[in-house]
Design a protein around this motif. Sequence first.
Motif, mmCIF file in Angstrom:
data_model
loop_
_atom_site.group_PDB
_atom_site.id
_atom_site.type_symbol
_atom_site.label_atom_id
_atom_site.label_comp_id
_atom_site.label_asym_id
_atom_site.label_seq_id
_atom_site.Cartn_x
_atom_site.Cartn_y
_atom_site.Cartn_z
ATOM 1 N N ALA A 49 -5.603 4.842 -1.322
ATOM 2 C CA ALA A 49 -5.244 4.862 -2.743
ATOM 3 C C ALA A 49 -6.455 5.213 -3.606
ATOM 4 C CB ALA A 49 -4.655 3.514 -3.159
ATOM 5 N N CYS A 65 2.767 5.157 -5.653
ATOM 6 C CA CYS A 65 2.027 4.207 -4.825
ATOM 7 C C CYS A 65 1.933 4.747 -3.404
ATOM 8 C CB CYS A 65 2.686 2.827 -4.843
ATOM 9 S SG CYS A 65 4.316 2.772 -4.127
ATOM 10 N N LEU A 78 2.406 -2.047 -0.113
ATOM 11 C CA LEU A 78 2.444 -1.027 -1.160
ATOM 12 C C LEU A 78 1.168 -1.126 -1.965
ATOM 13 C CD1 LEU A 78 6.098 -1.508 -2.418
ATOM 14 C CD2 LEU A 78 5.237 0.343 -0.985
ATOM 15 N N PRO A 80 -0.284 0.388 -5.448
ATOM 16 C CA PRO A 80 -0.038 1.196 -6.652
ATOM 17 C C PRO A 80 -1.215 2.080 -7.001
ATOM 18 C CG PRO A 80 0.044 -1.174 -7.135
ATOM 19 C CD PRO A 80 -0.346 -1.029 -5.723
#
Length: 85
Positions: A49, A65, A78, A80
């Motif tokens: 991410a 995400c 998950l 984001p």
Amino acid sequence: MLGTAGRIPRFDFMDLYSYSVTDLAEYESPAVDIVLEQDEAAAFGLVIAKEMLKSTPGLTWRGMCIALYDSKGVPISLFPLDPIQ
């Protein structure tokens, strides 16, 4: 046998995971497979991410995400891409 073509060693402490970019509603990128140690899976999602946001800052504020799945395709985490308010 050392050097046998097509054989990949299996380590009990490593598992197959996959991840994709998704908005959880309409869009999901093709999944990318990755072999990770069990205890590094969550950290891997966070790293991906951060790297995606560094290379493509326009992904923020789009509700996207990183979804991390186990070897059976069950979502386990998950991450984001938007700042959490």
